[in-house]
Motif scaffolding. Structure first.
Motif, PDB file in Angstrom:
ATOM      1  N   MET A   1       0.846  -1.173   0.000  1.00 53.47           N
ATOM      2  CA  MET A   1       0.000   0.000   0.000  1.00 53.47           C
ATOM      3  C   MET A   1       0.891   1.236   0.000  1.00 53.47           C
ATOM      4  N   LYS A   2       0.506   2.198  -0.829  1.00 52.99           N
ATOM      5  CA  LYS A   2       1.250   3.455  -0.924  1.00 52.99           C
ATOM      6  C   LYS A   2       0.318   4.615  -0.597  1.00 52.99           C
ATOM      7  N   PHE A   3       0.894   5.635   0.010  1.00 52.29           N
ATOM      8  CA  PHE A   3       0.183   6.890   0.256  1.00 52.29           C
ATOM      9  C   PHE A   3       0.884   7.951  -0.576  1.00 52.29           C
ATOM     10  N   ILE A   4       0.147   8.498  -1.520  1.00 54.73           N
ATOM     11  CA  ILE A   4       0.717   9.450  -2.474  1.00 54.73           C
ATOM     12  C   ILE A   4       0.086  10.807  -2.230  1.00 54.73           C
ATOM     13  N   LYS A   5       0.940  11.796  -1.953  1.00 47.43           N
ATOM     14  CA  LYS A   5       0.427  13.142  -1.718  1.00 47.43           C
ATOM     15  C   LYS A   5      -0.264  13.631  -2.990  1.00 47.43           C
ATOM     16  N   ALA A   6      -1.515  14.022  -2.845  1.00 49.46           N
ATOM     17  CA  ALA A   6      -2.318  14.446  -3.997  1.00 49.46           C
ATOM     18  C   ALA A   6      -1.980  15.883  -4.381  1.00 49.46           C
ATOM     19  N   THR A   7      -2.125  16.163  -5.657  1.00 44.75           N
ATOM     20  CA  THR A   7      -1.938  17.508  -6.194  1.00 44.75           C
ATOM     21  C   THR A   7      -3.234  17.932  -6.892  1.00 44.75           C
ATOM     22  N   GLU A   8      -3.244  19.154  -7.376  1.00 46.73           N
ATOM     23  CA  GLU A   8      -4.440  19.640  -8.087  1.00 46.73           C
ATOM     24  C   GLU A   8      -4.779  18.769  -9.294  1.00 46.73           C
ATOM     25  N   ASN A   9      -3.769  18.154  -9.890  1.00 49.92           N
ATOM     26  CA  ASN A   9      -4.023  17.258 -11.028  1.00 49.92           C
ATOM     27  C   ASN A   9      -4.827  16.028 -10.615  1.00 49.92           C
ATOM     28  N   ASP A  10      -4.826  15.708  -9.328  1.00 47.65           N
ATOM     29  CA  ASP A  10      -5.531  14.530  -8.824  1.00 47.65           C
ATOM     30  C   ASP A  10      -6.978  14.812  -8.415  1.00 47.65           C
ATOM     31  N   ILE A  11      -7.412  16.053  -8.516  1.00 51.59           N
ATOM     32  CA  ILE A  11      -8.768  16.391  -8.073  1.00 51.59           C
ATOM     33  C   ILE A  11      -9.837  15.558  -8.779  1.00 51.59           C
ATOM     34  N   PRO A  12      -9.783  15.357 -10.094  1.00 53.58           N
ATOM     35  CA  PRO A  12     -10.805  14.501 -10.718  1.00 53.58           C
ATOM     36  C   PRO A  12     -10.809  13.077 -10.147  1.00 53.58           C
ATOM     37  N   LEU A  13      -9.642  12.539  -9.817  1.00 53.86           N
ATOM     38  CA  LEU A  13      -9.569  11.208  -9.219  1.00 53.86           C
ATOM     39  C   LEU A  13     -10.195  11.220  -7.826  1.00 53.86           C
ATOM     40  N   ILE A  14      -9.904  12.231  -7.027  1.00 57.04           N
ATOM     41  CA  ILE A  14     -10.504  12.353  -5.692  1.00 57.04           C
ATOM     42  C   ILE A  14     -12.026  12.435  -5.810  1.00 57.04           C
ATOM     43  N   GLN A  15     -12.501  13.227  -6.753  1.00 56.21           N
ATOM     44  CA  GLN A  15     -13.945  13.358  -6.956  1.00 56.21           C
ATOM     45  C   GLN A  15     -14.565  12.009  -7.330  1.00 56.21           C
ATOM     46  N   ASP A  16     -13.904  11.260  -8.197  1.00 59.32           N
ATOM     47  CA  ASP A  16     -14.417   9.952  -8.605  1.00 59.32           C
ATOM     48  C   ASP A  16     -14.416   8.970  -7.432  1.00 59.32           C
ATOM     49  N   LEU A  17     -13.343   8.936  -6.670  1.00 59.50           N
ATOM     50  CA  LEU A  17     -13.264   8.042  -5.511  1.00 59.50           C
ATOM     51  C   LEU A  17     -14.335   8.402  -4.478  1.00 59.50           C
ATOM     52  N   ALA A  18     -14.547   9.707  -4.267  1.00 61.18           N
ATOM     53  CA  ALA A  18     -15.572  10.148  -3.315  1.00 61.18           C
ATOM     54  C   ALA A  18     -16.949   9.689  -3.772  1.00 61.18           C
TER      55      ALA A  18
END
Length: 167
Positions: A1-18
């Motif tokens: 398992m990895k924890f990757i610090k999110a950036t603004e480029n990851d916002i669509p991924l965060i939205q999808d996961l949410a």
């Protein structure tokens, strides 16, 4: 398992996961209208971007290092109160639950906030969300409860929980 610090480029991924997580976690708890309202406000591009600009607010993506798939994320704010970090968001997609990702995410959080000098983590959990039992199994305790007006005639009815890191 990895924890990757999110950036603004990851916002669509965060939205999808949410969205994927919420559709499972809150389907029996919140109306479709409230869920859509909350996702559209709390997970808007602008809201997440503003949080990421706060130097005390962190987003991390949770990645399965075997498959490379993203299983969820956490968002927390160091120094929310004196020596206290607020865990604003920890969500896992339904298919990753029960695989240890949540437990590892909380251990990761404990380590990170201890390094920043905080020794208390607080969070809100919906009174009808089964995640409360998970938090209790990880040493969190209810210290209060509250009903919060989130706009548009919607409310959150939550337990307030805390975890104390003993050094």
């Amino acid at each position: 398992m990895k924890f990757i610090k999110a950036t603004e480029n990851d916002i669509p991924l965060i939205q999808d996961l949410a969205k994927r997580s919420w559709e499972n976690a809150y389907a029996e708890i919140l109306s479709k209208e409230q869920m859509e309202y909350m996702l559209n406000t709390m997970y808007s591009q602008e809201e997440i971007s503003n949080q990421m600009k706060n130097p005390d607010y962190y987003y991390y993506l949770i990645q399965d290092d075997h498959t490379g798939s993203f299983e969820g994320f956490l968002g927390y704010e160091i120094g929310y109160e004196l020596n206290t970090t607020k865990l604003h968001r920890i969500y896992l997609v339904p298919e990753s639950k029960g695989k240890g990702f949540g437990k590892e995410a909380l251990l990761f959080l404990n380590k990170n906030i201890s390094e920043k000098g905080n020794n208390r983590i607080i969070l809100n959990v919906n009174k009808y969300n089964s995640a409360k039992k998970f938090y209790e199994s990880q040493g969190y305790n209810v210290y209060d409860e509250g009903v919060f007006d989130i706009g548009n005639s919607f409310f959150m009815d939550d337990y307030l929980m805390e975890f104390i890191i003993h050094k």
